[in-house]
Design an enzyme around this catalytic site. Structure first.
Site, PDB file in Angstrom:
ATOM      1  CG  HIS A 179      -2.047  -0.970   1.098  1.00 48.23           C
ATOM      2  ND1 HIS A 179      -3.011  -1.116   2.062  1.00 48.23           N
ATOM      3  CD2 HIS A 179      -2.364  -1.864   0.120  1.00 48.23           C
ATOM      4  CE1 HIS A 179      -3.873  -2.046   1.696  1.00 48.23           C
ATOM      5  NE2 HIS A 179      -3.492  -2.522   0.519  1.00 48.23           N
ATOM      6  CD  GLU A 214      -1.998   4.177   3.211  1.00 49.75           C
ATOM      7  OE1 GLU A 214      -3.184   4.305   3.566  1.00 49.75           O
ATOM      8  OE2 GLU A 214      -1.632   3.354   2.347  1.00 49.75           O
ATOM      9  CB  CYS A 262      -1.464   1.390   6.043  1.00 50.65           C
ATOM     10  SG  CYS A 262      -0.955   0.613   4.497  1.00 50.65           S
TER      11      CYS A 262
END
Length: 164
Positions: free
Chosen positions: A75, A77, A104
């Site tokens: 992801h 982040e 995350c």
């Protein structure tokens, strides 16, 4: 007199996150993240994509089926945190297109990020998002949806000498 129609810091950093999202190869969801220091210096950016060394052409991008993207994609982040290469993120802010998932959120908390600014909370009722919010609140990490009067920011690549 200075120009009056400049963008705010929040709009600038969210714009960087949205520009980073344009690097994602995901055909369904493109997410970008931008981590910023307390004194408004960009520390890192990231977007959702395959890990380094894992070919975008050889790993799945489909959402359904026995083998799908969810087991492989990093992801935005987490990519931004990892792309910071160990720099101190304590007290920083992360700007992200989509509210962070629970995985995350764990990385955000552990890295010392103190605020999450997001555009969309599309999955607000999902277990993942509910868990994220619970952990972020417990850890004292602020989060807020960015509200702006802007619908878009347009970038052009026309050299100054070619502009009319």
């Amino acid at each position: 007199m200075k120009r009056a129609d400049y963008i705010s810091w929040d709009e600038y950093f969210m714009g960087i996150a949205m520009l980073a999202a344009k690097r994602s190869k995901d055909p369904n969801t493109q997410v970008g993240a931008c981590i910023v220091s307390e004194d408004n210096i960009i520390i890192s950016t990231g977007y959702n994509g395959m890990p380094k060394g894992c070919s975008d052409d050889e790993f799945p991008w489909n959402r359904d089926g026995a083998v799908n993207k969810y087991a492989f994609v990093v992801h935005a982040e987490l990519n931004a945190i990892l792309n910071a290469n160990g720099r101190d993120l304590r007290g920083s802010r992360v700007y992200v297109a989509l509210f962070p998932c629970n995985e995350c959120a764990k990385a955000i908390i552990q890295s010392g990020v103190k605020e999450v600014l997001y555009l969309s909370d599309k999955y607000a009722d999902s277990m993942s998002t509910l868990a994220s919010k619970r952990m972020l609140e417990a850890a004292g990490v602020k989060f807020r949806q960015l509200k702006t009067n802007l619908d878009s920011i347009t970038l052009d690549f026309i050299p100054e000498e070619n502009r009319k």
